[in-house]
Design an enzyme around this catalytic site. Sequence first.
Site, PDB file in Angstrom:
ATOM      1  CG  ASP A 230       1.871   9.670  -7.182  1.00 25.80           C
ATOM      2  OD1 ASP A 230       2.463   8.909  -7.977  1.00 25.80           O
ATOM      3  OD2 ASP A 230       2.493  10.464  -6.443  1.00 25.80           O
TER       4      ASP A 230
HETATM    5  C1  BGC Z   1       5.674   9.722  -7.752  1.00 29.21           C
HETATM    6  C2  BGC Z   1       5.213  10.373  -9.036  1.00 29.21           C
HETATM    7  C3  BGC Z   1       5.726   9.583 -10.213  1.00 29.21           C
HETATM    8  C4  BGC Z   1       5.195   8.167 -10.083  1.00 29.21           C
HETATM    9  C5  BGC Z   1       5.592   7.267 -11.231  1.00 29.21           C
HETATM   10  C6  BGC Z   1       5.354   8.251  -7.704  1.00 29.21           C
HETATM   11  O1  BGC Z   1       6.029   7.624  -6.667  1.00 29.21           O
HETATM   12  O2  BGC Z   1       5.102  10.384  -6.646  1.00 29.21           O
HETATM   13  O3  BGC Z   1       5.674  11.695  -9.105  1.00 29.21           O
HETATM   14  O4  BGC Z   1       5.341  10.175 -11.413  1.00 29.21           O
HETATM   15  O5  BGC Z   1       5.702   7.595  -8.890  1.00 29.21           O
HETATM   16  O6  BGC Z   1       6.928   6.898 -11.145  1.00 29.21           O
END
Ligand code: BGC
Length: 808
Positions: A230
């Site tokens: 993530d």
């Molecule tokens: C989220 C993800 C997301 C990523 C990219 C993170 O804060 O948990 O689900 O894909 O950001 O934006």
Amino acid sequence: MTSPHPVATGHEALIGSLDLPAKVALLTGASMFTLRPEPSIGLGEMRMSDGPTGVRGLTFTGGRTVALFPNATLLAAAWNPASAYEVGRMLAEEAVAQGIHVVLGPTINLHRSPLGGRLFEAYSEDPLLSGVLAAAYVRGLQDHGVGACLKHLVANESETARHTVDSVVDEATLRELYLLPFEIAVADADAWSIMAAYNKVNGTPATEQHHVINEIVKGEWGYRGLIVSDWWATTSAAPAANGGLDLVMPGPGGPWGRHLVDAVTAGDVDKAVIDDHVRRLLLLAERAGVLGEPRERQAPVPAPDSPMRREQLTRLAAEGMTVLKNERATLPLARGATVALIGRHALETIDMGGGSAQVNPPYQVSVAEGLTALLGDAVAVTDGVEARHRPVPAAAGFAVHPVTGEPGVQVSVHAEDGSVIDERHAASGVAMIGIDDDLPEPPHAVRLRARLPQGGKLQVGGIGAGAWEVRVGQLVERFELTLDSGDVGEAVLRPPGGTTLADAEPGDLLETEVTLAETAGRGRRGLYGLVARPAPENVDAVVARAVSAAQDADVAVVVVGLTEEQETESVDKTTLRLPGAQDALVAAVAAAARRTVVVVNAATPILMPWLDQVDAVLWAGLPGQEGGHAVAATLLGDIEPAGRLVTTFPAADEAGPAWSVTPVEGRLEYTEGAFVGYRGHDRGPAPAFWFGHGLGYSTWEYSDAAILDGQGHRLAVTVTNTGGRTSREVVQVYFRPTDDRRPVRLVGWQAATVEPGESARVEVATDPRLWRYWDETRAAWTPLPSQGRIIFARGLGDVRATLELSGR
Ligand code: BGC
């Protein structure tokens, strides 16, 4: 440690041609959403975009205009894998049109506690429903050349302290519940990538989970895909690389790079481990058409506002809408009746949740617009009570660019010496500063200016952390807004706001300047916006106006709901109560109206203290850009709202099997084990509405339930449509083991569309993965003894047939 489960991809010659630094360089992103190309081996630039309710593109906010889909719970409520596949296919079209190779979805964490702020993005509390829908969505994407990314591995069911929380989950629960949707989507759809979560799992960061990633996913499941972190989740080099993480996002900085090269040189990470990460990256690139000869990736892409998208998005939203209550045949509404449509959500329908799932849609149809389009003068629209606590950005009609006159706000970004380093037009009233933009110098201050086309008593102010000065006419107001956590996530996803009241003349200039606050270790950056809105009205006056409107009509339709303040990434709810005075509004209208229908515009459970006072309740989720048309079509019965709930609605706060989402000393204990959602409510307390509940617009009789095989794994039942219209019934089969250490569970479902007066024999093949349990003493899957009760039910509150299983 060597790579425990290397994957064979046939790319050895390519890998062999790269030296260690070149290999490691590929394992961290090049930017927020792109990966590094390596022309020497024919590797192009791979691009990712957030999903799961639209393909936003390579930036976090703004960006191009794309289709906004219904949210995940609404899609899931159709219990229809074919629809999930269609959504995947449509998202693939949107991705190809933008040159995107991987869509960051589906989200398949489970609805553990209904307080979870991000449940709107995830399908359900049930692992089978989640897994089967996810597999269909993944196939829809990948059959059309675009990679899916299952997220977030694993035990990421709430947002409080999300970067540090340790989810403490016993092995059986982890496997039977939280890993199961991932297992299904890997086994049945071979998802090309998986995202490792922010949280820890049993003491170890999800990005360093040797047990989950290496042993279970890559080992037991034989997973060939790529594990990506993530965004900003990875905090180590050797432990993450050895734990099975293949790719760090975003880039170009981060904890790998030269630290990982050093770790290999020091012998802490085996070269074979690096090779396996690169191999998986190349396999993903090959699958997505970014390795070797460029693959022609084209699809005729309907524009986000094309007739085709309008039809698809209306239908997909409407199919999941769910009739929770319908007395005196109040729904569908009779054409010819006069309707008092009431509520803030009728005018400002919430079509998506907050955070990384947000997209920039071409338009959004409110319920007021949708119903008026069908009923014309027969509907009278009345605004309701305020539903937000925080100030909202200037809506269209309240701010225009002072130079161009276009709707929106003029934004200039200034360096510390006051020089202008960027200028923008923010149509939505907000601008993300220092996040996606490539500013020549660090931002120090921002000026936001707009002309106020409407005069009167206005609420004006600013959104975003820093020292503000707000001017309109004679008024000058100064205030300081601070972040609770100092976290950049908070600065982006839930920035503070400050307002004051101003008497404005039409055409007055609203001018603000904010000196940006520092976020923890990440400089000055975040979301900044301008507030300009009519001053809030007195609640009693609003309610009185609504009551009088209700008295003048044959039926009152009150639209209530949550907003992006509750249903968002990065924050959890504290209650299931509707925000503001919405409950009081419904109760007052119900007392005055001849008939009252409540439309719930929220993705997740709410409390309904007025339930006994109203005639009908329609749950409408977060319906996407065609939301208002979909709600109108279902209210009038043009499309049957044939949804079934994907999450149990508790009867009161705390009256559910898993509640608190607040870690204690950093630990969030999943003490309820596998007894989550309906599985837990089955032992009490009874909920307001069960998972699986949904009335549709017909009535049904069940008969001749039968077991088709010896074990009770294949079943059949006859369903007869006893109502007056063609309808879709979702035949749900549950198994309640005699051994009460094992929870009741959904083992399969099958839908049938049946004409009025007709019957259908429905066969349900149950899923073998629900007929096993994880035996911790043997550390092995073990067949679940076939002793217990097979239940055919429309949610466990409405059981239609049962069969006893007494075998072993
Ligand atoms: C989220 C993800 C997301 C990523 C990219 C993170 O804060 O948990 O689900 O894909 O950001 O934006």
